[in-house]
Design an enzyme around this catalytic site. Structure first.
Site, PDB file in Angstrom:
ATOM      1  N   MET A  33       0.706 -11.933  -2.175  1.00  0.00           N
ATOM      2  CA  MET A  33       0.395 -13.301  -1.737  1.00  0.00           C
ATOM      3  C   MET A  33      -0.047 -13.296  -0.275  1.00  0.00           C
ATOM      4  O   MET A  33      -0.087 -14.357   0.371  1.00  0.00           O
ATOM      5  CB  MET A  33       1.609 -14.209  -1.933  1.00  0.00           C
ATOM      6  CG  MET A  33       1.970 -14.354  -3.406  1.00  0.00           C
ATOM      7  SD  MET A  33       2.844 -15.874  -3.768  1.00  0.00           S
ATOM      8  CE  MET A  33       4.292 -15.673  -2.747  1.00  0.00           C
ATOM      9  N   GLY A  39       5.684  -3.432   4.052  1.00  0.00           N
ATOM     10  CA  GLY A  39       6.093  -3.316   2.647  1.00  0.00           C
ATOM     11  C   GLY A  39       4.869  -3.335   1.740  1.00  0.00           C
ATOM     12  O   GLY A  39       4.701  -2.472   0.869  1.00  0.00           O
ATOM     13  N   HIS A  40       3.987  -4.315   1.969  1.00  0.00           N
ATOM     14  CA  HIS A  40       2.737  -4.369   1.193  1.00  0.00           C
ATOM     15  C   HIS A  40       1.902  -3.110   1.445  1.00  0.00           C
ATOM     16  O   HIS A  40       1.340  -2.523   0.509  1.00  0.00           O
ATOM     17  CB  HIS A  40       1.891  -5.582   1.612  1.00  0.00           C
ATOM     18  CG  HIS A  40       2.550  -6.910   1.414  1.00  0.00           C
ATOM     19  ND1 HIS A  40       2.938  -7.701   2.460  1.00  0.00           N
ATOM     20  CD2 HIS A  40       2.861  -7.592   0.289  1.00  0.00           C
ATOM     21  CE1 HIS A  40       3.459  -8.827   2.002  1.00  0.00           C
ATOM     22  NE2 HIS A  40       3.431  -8.786   0.682  1.00  0.00           N
ATOM     23  N   LYS A 152      11.695  -4.504  -3.848  1.00  0.00           N
ATOM     24  CA  LYS A 152      12.233  -5.647  -3.094  1.00  0.00           C
ATOM     25  C   LYS A 152      12.402  -6.860  -4.016  1.00  0.00           C
ATOM     26  O   LYS A 152      13.381  -7.585  -3.937  1.00  0.00           O
ATOM     27  CB  LYS A 152      11.271  -5.956  -1.946  1.00  0.00           C
ATOM     28  CG  LYS A 152      11.204  -7.355  -1.444  1.00  0.00           C
ATOM     29  CD  LYS A 152      12.362  -7.668  -0.543  1.00  0.00           C
ATOM     30  CE  LYS A 152      12.235  -8.983   0.178  1.00  0.00           C
ATOM     31  NZ  LYS A 152      11.712 -10.084  -0.597  1.00  0.00           N
TER      32      LYS A 152
HETATM   33  P1  AMP Z   1       4.444 -10.896  -2.121  1.00  0.00           P
HETATM   34  O1  AMP Z   1       3.263 -10.920  -1.228  1.00  0.00           O
HETATM   35  O2  AMP Z   1       5.715 -11.305  -1.470  1.00  0.00           O
HETATM   36  O3  AMP Z   1       4.201 -11.566  -3.455  1.00  0.00           O
HETATM   37  O4  AMP Z   1       4.679  -9.357  -2.477  1.00  0.00           O
HETATM   38  C1  AMP Z   1       3.653  -8.581  -3.041  1.00  0.00           C
HETATM   39  C2  AMP Z   1       4.230  -7.249  -3.447  1.00  0.00           C
HETATM   40  O5  AMP Z   1       4.763  -6.598  -2.291  1.00  0.00           O
HETATM   41  C3  AMP Z   1       5.362  -7.362  -4.462  1.00  0.00           C
HETATM   42  O6  AMP Z   1       5.263  -6.311  -5.418  1.00  0.00           O
HETATM   43  C4  AMP Z   1       6.586  -7.201  -3.592  1.00  0.00           C
HETATM   44  O7  AMP Z   1       7.702  -6.708  -4.282  1.00  0.00           O
HETATM   45  C5  AMP Z   1       6.084  -6.182  -2.589  1.00  0.00           C
HETATM   46  N1  AMP Z   1       6.910  -6.211  -1.378  1.00  0.00           N
HETATM   47  C6  AMP Z   1       7.233  -7.301  -0.641  1.00  0.00           C
HETATM   48  N2  AMP Z   1       8.076  -6.948   0.363  1.00  0.00           N
HETATM   49  C7  AMP Z   1       8.262  -5.603   0.240  1.00  0.00           C
HETATM   50  C8  AMP Z   1       9.024  -4.651   0.975  1.00  0.00           C
HETATM   51  N3  AMP Z   1       9.775  -4.997   2.023  1.00  0.00           N
HETATM   52  N4  AMP Z   1       8.976  -3.350   0.579  1.00  0.00           N
HETATM   53  C9  AMP Z   1       8.232  -2.993  -0.495  1.00  0.00           C
HETATM   54  N5  AMP Z   1       7.500  -3.841  -1.227  1.00  0.00           N
HETATM   55  C10 AMP Z   1       7.508  -5.129  -0.871  1.00  0.00           C
END
Ligand code: AMP
Length: 291
Positions: A33, A39-40, A152
């Protein structure tokens, strides 16, 4: 560093993917998103290590937000995100707007029962159907060989794995470890909502999880039984000691299907927490293996 292109239409990214597949290349896909952090980036790096071509999507998906959640306020910064994605090894950023993804309200939804029901699903009953629907749609658009998700969001990973298995979607789902700040706080786009005091207090999530794991291992090493409610009580106490933290749930479940554990703990387990700091809700989890 590969050349990187930003594409905003379904037709363009589909054509790009089809072209790469025709060349015999493998495509790795990282749905996000946006407001990218390390992390991303770690997911994009994993995709670049394992696949010939990498697509990262940036789409704040309205289907997975309920009324009153932070859809409008969700942080956005496409310029920063494209730089992070490029540096991590993406070839394409797919950044459609809402009208491109949903030109009319979709009448079709993917629902993954049971795995979606508890934990996050208890507080956010429509969330995982929104996630599963957009992930299925993005898989159809991009046609990746492998898709990379962070541990996560452990329940999300379980939901996607189950959807792919149930619907025989030909995509390998790869779970990647959680990236953390130096004090243990899991990186999250929502950490930006925390004020200084809340940010400092937020380390309690990781502290509570590691404390519960330590208690479990210590009791097991002395031959004592330990139950899910013992560990849930340890986490609940830790969070209660932090005045700025307000516990939503603390749970210890079977790792594969997130089902409730009855009796003494054994095997592959997952400890999960959701905690509010003011109006910001953070989640985290850790794995625990007991023999
Ligand atoms: P989001 O943008 O929050 O929807 O996350 C996109 C992807 O990044 C999802 O697969 C999350 O699980 C992963 N993600 C978010 N935060 C982390 C993190 N701290 N470490 C590893 N992957 C992450």
């Amino acid at each position: 560093m590969p050349e990187m292109t930003v594409l905003t239409t379904i037709a363009d990214v589909s054509a790009w993917s089809t072209g790469r597949r025709r060349l015999g290349e493998t495509i790795g896909f990282v749905p996000t998103m946006g407001y990218l952090h390390d992390g991303h980036a770690s997911l994009i790096r994993s995709a670049a290590d394992r696949c010939d071509a990498v697509v990262a999507s940036i789409f704040v998906n309205p289907l997975q937000f309920a009324a009153g959640e932070d859809l409008e306020d969700y942080p956005r910064d496409l310029e920063h995100d494209t730089a992070v994605a490029r540096d991590a090894g993406a070839h394409v950023v797919f950044a459609p707007d809402v009208r491109e993804m949903y030109p009319r309200p979709p009448l079709t939804a993917v629902a993954v029962d049971e795995v979606s029901a508890g934990l996050e699903g208890a507080s956010r009953p429509t969330h995982f159907s929104g996630v599963a629907t957009v992930v299925a749609k993005l898989f159809s658009i991009i046609g990746p060989c492998s898709a990379f998700f962070g541990e996560k969001d452990f329940q999300q990973l379980a939901v996607v794995r189950r959807m792919v298995a149930d619907l025989s979607i030909p995509v390998e789902v790869v779970g990647c470890p959680t990236q953390r700040e130096p004090d243990g706080l899991a990186m999250s786009s929502r950490n930006v909502y925390l004020d200084r005091a809340q940010r400092s207090a937020a380390r309690v999530l990781h502290d509570a999880l590691t404390r519960a794991c330590a208690v479990a291992r210590e009791r097991a090493s002395r031959g004592h039984e330990v139950t899910a409610s013992d560990l849930e009580a340890v986490m609940t106490e830790c969070v209660a000691d932090e005045p700025l933290a307000d516990l939503d749930y603390a749970a210890c479940v079977h790792s594969d299907d997130l089902s409730v554990v009855t009796g003494p703990l054994a095997g592959e387990l997952r400890l999960l927490l959701a905690v509010r700091f003011g109006s910001t809700r953070l989640i985290d989890n850790l794995g625990l293996t007991l023999t």
